[in-house]
Design a protein around this motif. Structure first.
Motif, PDB file in Angstrom:
ATOM      1  N   ASP A 294       0.806  -1.227   0.000  1.00  0.00           N
ATOM      2  CA  ASP A 294       0.000   0.000   0.000  1.00  0.00           C
ATOM      3  C   ASP A 294       0.834   1.270   0.000  1.00  0.00           C
ATOM      4  OD1 ASP A 294      -2.738  -0.886  -0.196  1.00  0.00           O
ATOM      5  OD2 ASP A 294      -2.454  -1.792   1.774  1.00  0.00           O
ATOM      6  N   ASP A 316       1.991  -1.241 -12.562  1.00  0.00           N
ATOM      7  CA  ASP A 316       2.066  -1.020 -11.119  1.00  0.00           C
ATOM      8  C   ASP A 316       2.584   0.361 -10.750  1.00  0.00           C
ATOM      9  OD1 ASP A 316       0.944  -3.241  -9.948  1.00  0.00           O
ATOM     10  OD2 ASP A 316       2.817  -4.380  -9.866  1.00  0.00           O
ATOM     11  N   ALA A 391      -9.530   1.389   0.867  1.00  0.00           N
ATOM     12  CA  ALA A 391      -9.112   0.612  -0.304  1.00  0.00           C
ATOM     13  C   ALA A 391      -9.482  -0.856  -0.129  1.00  0.00           C
ATOM     14  CB  ALA A 391      -7.608   0.769  -0.529  1.00  0.00           C
ATOM     15  N   ARG A 392      -9.257  -1.382   1.077  1.00  0.00           N
ATOM     16  CA  ARG A 392      -9.589  -2.791   1.341  1.00  0.00           C
ATOM     17  C   ARG A 392     -11.086  -3.044   1.170  1.00  0.00           C
ATOM     18  NH1 ARG A 392      -5.166  -3.132   0.742  1.00  0.00           N
ATOM     19  NH2 ARG A 392      -3.468  -3.949   2.013  1.00  0.00           N
ATOM     20  N   ARG A 394     -13.007  -1.802  -0.848  1.00  0.00           N
ATOM     21  CA  ARG A 394     -13.346  -1.781  -2.275  1.00  0.00           C
ATOM     22  C   ARG A 394     -12.531  -2.792  -3.080  1.00  0.00           C
ATOM     23  NH1 ARG A 394     -14.086   2.556   0.422  1.00  0.00           N
ATOM     24  NH2 ARG A 394     -15.835   3.965  -0.027  1.00  0.00           N
ATOM     25  N   GLU A 396      -9.284  -2.951  -3.437  1.00  0.00           N
ATOM     26  CA  GLU A 396      -8.208  -2.286  -4.159  1.00  0.00           C
ATOM     27  C   GLU A 396      -6.982  -2.145  -3.268  1.00  0.00           C
ATOM     28  OE1 GLU A 396     -10.070   1.029  -7.053  1.00  0.00           O
ATOM     29  OE2 GLU A 396     -10.496   1.392  -4.943  1.00  0.00           O
ATOM     30  N   THR A 397      -5.855  -1.859  -3.892  1.00  0.00           N
ATOM     31  CA  THR A 397      -4.702  -1.359  -3.160  1.00  0.00           C
ATOM     32  C   THR A 397      -4.862   0.157  -3.032  1.00  0.00           C
ATOM     33  OG1 THR A 397      -3.444  -1.018  -5.198  1.00  0.00           O
ATOM     34  CG2 THR A 397      -3.197  -3.155  -4.082  1.00  0.00           C
ATOM     35  N   ALA A 400      -4.116   1.669  -6.422  1.00  0.00           N
ATOM     36  CA  ALA A 400      -5.203   1.620  -7.401  1.00  0.00           C
ATOM     37  C   ALA A 400      -6.268   2.663  -7.078  1.00  0.00           C
ATOM     38  CB  ALA A 400      -5.809   0.223  -7.434  1.00  0.00           C
ATOM     39  N   MET A 401      -6.598   2.817  -5.807  1.00  0.00           N
ATOM     40  CA  MET A 401      -7.613   3.795  -5.429  1.00  0.00           C
ATOM     41  C   MET A 401      -7.137   5.215  -5.702  1.00  0.00           C
ATOM     42  SD  MET A 401      -9.805   4.095  -1.892  1.00  0.00           S
ATOM     43  CE  MET A 401      -8.447   4.616  -0.824  1.00  0.00           C
ATOM     44  N   ARG A 404      -7.200   5.909  -9.441  1.00  0.00           N
ATOM     45  CA  ARG A 404      -8.590   6.095  -9.908  1.00  0.00           C
ATOM     46  C   ARG A 404      -9.075   7.510  -9.585  1.00  0.00           C
ATOM     47  NH1 ARG A 404     -12.887   5.280  -6.657  1.00  0.00           N
ATOM     48  NH2 ARG A 404     -11.843   3.733  -5.327  1.00  0.00           N
ATOM     49  N   LEU A 440     -15.563   4.538  -9.238  1.00  0.00           N
ATOM     50  CA  LEU A 440     -15.493   3.105  -8.967  1.00  0.00           C
ATOM     51  C   LEU A 440     -16.323   2.333  -9.984  1.00  0.00           C
ATOM     52  CD1 LEU A 440     -14.183   1.255  -6.840  1.00  0.00           C
ATOM     53  CD2 LEU A 440     -16.368   1.265  -5.619  1.00  0.00           C
ATOM     54  N   THR A 447      -9.708  -2.482 -17.233  1.00  0.00           N
ATOM     55  CA  THR A 447      -8.949  -2.988 -16.101  1.00  0.00           C
ATOM     56  C   THR A 447      -8.835  -4.501 -16.161  1.00  0.00           C
ATOM     57  OG1 THR A 447      -9.665  -1.137 -14.728  1.00  0.00           O
ATOM     58  CG2 THR A 447      -8.843  -3.094 -13.584  1.00  0.00           C
TER      59      THR A 447
END
Length: 532
Positions: A294, A316, A391-392, A394, A396-397, A400-401, A404, A440, A447
């Protein structure tokens, strides 16, 4: 399978006696399993004893470095051939030679001229002159990405502002004492080049053969206090300076990967990389570890070479392109579908260590450093623990959040090139105001496609198609195993338009590719596309 004596001969063919100032020859070793590491490493060190081989363990997974202290790598094609032989002879999953390479020029920060020899002589039109109109607007870059408004928003809401409590790690040339950096908080510094007074001394010695002062300049636009001409986007954040390179245009991705691992292990929340080069398994693996932990990881899209470079080109990593004070693309910025966002890069005010003052600087190095400060402001505003938890929820890391939301809240000028320059220009105030759910589910199809093809080999395959033509993407090449070799050949070729004698597009692409890797036969014996 390569026999020990043939491996020794191939390694010997790739090296030359080490000279003063040279880094030792190194190969990054990745075992097929942790259990297989110890016997393979012991056998390799034994068989290369005549070359003075040493093995340095890197982590519990068995990853290691093969070091030849008295030698330097002198020939890239021979080094890749030696790496292949080590894989075949000792059962490693991946062996990567540490290639010191130059693909991305940067503006020279000293009094010698506007740019280094490579950029000035080979890439005319990349750099622009200083802009007199900006002398009265020294913080125009902060205004362009609404940083003052974001700070005010946080303070009005009694939230942590200006990156307070966040650690930004910076693999670069190191930092120097400078008036613009007085009072910044330094956390867990490191010198990976071994030229400091201590292993934790990140001081840039300002050597003329490198890019002296580059790290000082990029650090200033991220964390400088508001006291003088320059202000960072996150002046309350802490800096973790890591001297990992002498030069942004001659760098090692293996050392950069070590810097990323140090940052993650020592609590960095954001990693900013104002550098770029070839694809690298070491780099790809380290990026994956950082994102899984994270950490927000960002890199410069690149300067003056058209194609987005690595690490920015990896999925990444958040890739940042550059603009000017009028929301137009900086002439030198690299562009492409890998770019996520854009930020100021043309004549950004930054600290100049060689002169002791501040002035205008150019490059996506500054765009990414500015963006790193924005990331720190976002994490501070919400609280990093909250960001991780949201993030968790959803799936996601944090990376990633953040990506976005960064893209969803971007400011989009009229006529914006969304394919080459990302979603738009950073809007820090809108980013802080955004709900964690904004955007989201949008782009879910794209993706899913990206996730189906791991980015390590795919990014190299896509570069081959861009440089050599679409037929190159179907060549029978293991793009993952050949990532460093192929990307080096494509990014450093001086004749990108070299013609082929072959009339068939696929055969022509294969011929051009093999010519660029020094004639080495890297095509697989069966006619199928490998996209790993």
């Amino acid at each position: 399978m390569s026999m020990p004596n043939s491996v020794e001969n191939l390694v010997a063919a790739a090296v030359a006696p080490r000279r003063s100032g040279d880094l030792p020859a190194r190969f990054a070793l990745f075992p097929s399993s942790p259990e297989a590491a110890a016997p393979a490493l012991a056998a390799l060190q034994r068989d290369l004893a005549a070359l003075g081989a040493q093995v340095e363990q890197r982590n519990a997974a068995g990853e290691a470095l093969l070091v030849l202290p008295e030698h330097r790598l002198a020939d890239a094609p021979a080094a890749f051939a030696a790496a292949d032989a080590i894989v075949d002879g000792y059962g490693f999953a991946v062996v990567e030679p540490e290639i010191i390479h130059a693909v991305m020029p940067v503006q020279r920060l000293g009094p010698e001229g506007p740019a280094d020899a490579e950029s000035a002589d080979l890439l005319p039109g990349c750099w622009v002159g200083e802009e007199g109109e900006l002398k009265s607007r020294k913080r125009w870059a902060l205004e362009a990405i609404t940083i003052p408004a974001a700070w005010a928003l946080a303070k009005a809401g009694n939230r942590p502002a200006q990156g307070q409590g966040i650690i930004i790690a910076q693999p670069d040339t190191g930092v120097t004492g400078h008036a613009e950096l007085i009072g910044i908080r330094i956390v867990k510094p490191l010198n990976l080049l071994g030229d400091g007074k201590t292993p934790t001394d990140p001081t840039d010695p300002l050597l003329p053969e490198g890019n002296p002062a580059h790290g000082t300049a990029t650090a200033s636009v991220a964390v400088s206090p508001e006291s003088l001409d320059v202000s960072g986007t996150a002046p309350a954040a802490s800096l973790m300076p890591i001297r990992a390179i002498q030069s942004v245009v001659r760098l090692s991705q293996v050392t950069t990967a070590q810097a990323i691992d140090h940052a993650v292990a020592n609590g960095a929340h954001v990693i900013t990389m104002s550098l770029g080069g070839i694809a690298s398994f070491s780099l790809w693996r380290a990026l994956g570890r950082a994102v899984a932990a994270d950490v927000i990881v960002l890199a410069a899209a690149g300067n003056c070479v058209s194609e987005v470079v690595w690490p920015a080109r990896y999925e990444d990593c958040i890739a940042v392109a550059g603009i000017d004070a009028h929301d137009r693309a900086w002439p030198g910025t690299c562009r492409g579908s890998a770019v996520d966002i854009s930020a100021p890069a043309q004549n950004v005010y930054r600290a100049a260590a060689q002169t002791g003052d501040a002035g205008q600087g150019q490059g996506t190095s500054f765009a990414v450093a500015l963006t790193a400060g924005v990331a720190a402001c976002w994490l501070a505003y919400h609280g990093r623990a909250t960001a991780v938890g949201e993030a968790r929820k959803r799936g996601e890391t944090v990376q990633a959040m953040f990506r976005r939301l960064l893209r969803m809240t971007a400011r989009v000028p009229a006529g914006w090139d969304s394919h080459g320059m990302g979603a738009g220009i950073i809007d820090a105030e809108a980013l802080l105001k955004a709900s964690f759910d904004d955007g989201l589910g949008e782009g879910a199809e794209e993706t899913a496609v990206a996730a189906a093809v791991p980015s390590r080999g795919a990014s190299v395959r896509d570069l081959a198609a861009s440089v050599l033509g679409p037929a190159a993407s179907a060549l029978p090449v293991d793009w993952s195993r050949r990532d460093a070799e192929v990307s080096l050949a494509l990014l450093t070729a001086t004749q990108p338009g070299t013609e082929s004698e072959a009339s068939d597009a696929s055969a022509a692409a294969a011929e051009r590719l093999q010519r660029r890797v020094g004639g080495r036969d890297i095509l697989m014996p069966h006619a199928m596309s490998i996209s790993k």
